[in-house]
Design an enzyme around this catalytic site. Structure first.
Site, PDB file in Angstrom:
ATOM      1  CG  HIS A  42       0.627   4.572  -6.034  1.00 24.02           C
ATOM      2  ND1 HIS A  42       0.385   3.591  -6.973  1.00 24.02           N
ATOM      3  CD2 HIS A  42      -0.592   4.985  -5.602  1.00 24.02           C
ATOM      4  CE1 HIS A  42      -0.925   3.426  -7.105  1.00 24.02           C
ATOM      5  NE2 HIS A  42      -1.545   4.252  -6.277  1.00 24.02           N
ATOM      6  CB  CYS A  78       4.864   0.085  -9.798  1.00 23.24           C
ATOM      7  SG  CYS A  78       3.662  -1.115 -10.343  1.00 23.24           S
TER       8      CYS A  78
END
Lengths: 339, 339
Positions: free
Chosen positions: B170, B210
């Site tokens: 992440h 992301c």
């Protein structure tokens, strides 16, 4: 504010110029602009850049292969089979905008960007050679800058290959400066992003502006070359306010003069290192090399051939610069000559 | 947190796979790994990628030219004349680090990254094929991630071609997540930047994470192709926390899975779109194509061949993704085969 001082560059070529390999001269001579289209395709796309040289059989095969390629490439392109290259045979090359900001409102405390006219002239000359319809403006306010991009996006781009925007100014966090205030790069890009007739076509932004306060002291590398013309001292400034990389989507290329966080250097006589390198490398190679490969050569030229010369300021003296090329291109871009 | 749903990909190739042009089969067959070095150079550098095909004379000339090129390129490389390509014939290819974070401390409220093991396996297999010495770790804390990079920088890299770091996790504003907390990408890059024996050598970071909350609805383009396997529904997640581009200097390449500000998509079965595309494109092309050109093909594959399939969530359904390649490379990078 601007920092004046001494500098050394080899901007106009001379010894050590790496942009024109000898192989170029071994190709059959062709007038790219006057030859029929089927022929002009081959000259820009055929992959001779990294060809070996110095062998008669190889030279013969190159020539024969090239001659074949002229017709074959015309056919391939006509059938749309060159799927990994952008289609660059529309009726028009497209619109190129040059925004050249030299002087700023005194409330902004931004130095005059002496030398930027040289950059603007050189870019205009290059983009004209590439076939662009050019809109060049000097000392634009933030609102004027935005309206230039909106206007370009409103213009019908259906018959255009691509779009180019060149910004020569001071920069700030995620923004560049108009003469009166800053404008987000994102806001300048937005109308182009929304332009339906440019969807799937390359949208190229060249931004000469500082992106921070760091100066790059450089590291020694084995294949580092000497800098040329070190006795030719000149005054030097930097575009010292920061600008950040912005979100962009497919088919955008953001070519920044320098890495995020760093000074971007400009010579008061020759213009910025970055624009000098872009003009030299692209002019010498656009008929046969794709844009990303040319931009790697630009980075090489800026990184290896330039070094700041500000002996009066140890902090700014003998510093380096590396451009930053952010690509969301999905195909190779060759500026196929227009007939 | 992770968002589950349905998705469609054509990750394993099939119709419409664009990574292997027909011309590849017209070259004389060569075992790249067993041929002598002078021969192996030519196979990776000779510019046949965009060659026309389907003509006997052209085919003959290609073959003869290629045969000549094998020896000539060996000589050119030995004399150091390939100045626009990184030197990739050191004794070792170099170190590749793979950091694969799937589960996170519950205080972080970050979803499990199902499918990331597939990415890690595929990247390990690819990097092994390219000749790297691989250090792969799973579920590292922030401190462990930093120490892996410090360790790699301490290792003598004098006999290595380059360095690679793959981060699967992440992300957050300018950072990626360890299992316990976030770590700035800048802090991970710093030891590599300071490593003297890597100066002038390519330093490549591939980051699957992301970079924001936006989803890309896409625009219609004339040459857009249909997506394959749309009936093959699968579960889908996104690595939904943001990471920003960081300042980097010469010879760094930062290959982000997605544009700044956007979701990056991962398939629970096949792994992330980005890593799927990297592995497919690089595996098919590394012997003959430079890295930046391959990364443009990766962007094309992600942009054209993938689309999210989350019918239960209109906000996430039928969305697109475009990778973001930030290059400060100063030369072309060919992964010349090791003998």
């Amino acid at each position: 504010m601007a920092t004046a001082g001494k500098d050394t560059t080899d901007a106009s070529g001379g010894p050590g110029n790496t942009a024109t390999p000898a192989i170029r001269h071994s190709k059959p001579p062709v007038n790219h602009h006057r030859a029929p289209r089927a022929a002009t395709y081959s000259t820009s796309i055929l992959p001779f850049e990294r060809s070996p040289n110095g062998n008669i059989l190889a030279a013969f095969c190159r020539a024969a292969y090239w001659t074949q390629g002229r017709a074959v490439w015309g056919a391939l392109t006509a059938s749309g089979d060159t799927k990994h290259c952008y289609k660059m045979d529309h009726a028009r090359r497209g619109r190129a905008i040059i925004i050249n900001n030299e002087t700023f409102h005194h409330d902004l405390y931004l130095g005059q960007r002496t030398g930027t006219d040289r950059d603007a002239e050189n870019m205009e000359s290059l983009l004209s050679e590439l076939g662009f319809d050019i809109t060049a403006r000097k000392n634009c306010t933030a609102a004027e800058m935005k309206s230039m991009l909106v206007e370009a996006a409103r213009e019908s781009q259906g018959d255009a290959d691509c779009f180019v925007c060149v910004i020569l100014s001071h920069g700030d966090d995620g923004a560049v400066y108009g003469t009166d205030e800053s404008v987000k790069v994102e806001d300048l890009v937005a109308p182009i992003k929304a332009c339906k007739s440019l969807a799937g076509k390359p949208k190229l932004f060249f931004i000469q502006a500082c992106r921070g306060k760091f100066v790059d002291g450089g590291v020694e590398v084995v294949d580092s070359k000497g800098k040329h013309g070190q006795d030719d001292e000149e005054e030097m400034e930097s575009d010292e306010v920061a600008v950040q990389t912005i979100p962009v989507e497919a088919d955008f290329l953001m070519a920044y003069s320098v890495a995020q966080g760093y000074y971007s250097w400009r010579n008061r006589e020759q213009g910025s290192w970055f624009v000098q390198a872009v003009v030299k490398v692209v002019r010498d190679n656009w008929r046969r090399m794709d844009l990303l490969t040319m931009m790697t050569r630009v980075s090489h030229k800026v990184a290896y051939d330039f070094e700041s010369n500000v002996p009066s300021n140890r902090f700014l003296h003998m510093k380096k610069q590396i451009p930053c090329i952010t690509s969301m291109l999905t195909k190779d871009l060759y500026f196929t000559p227009k007939v």
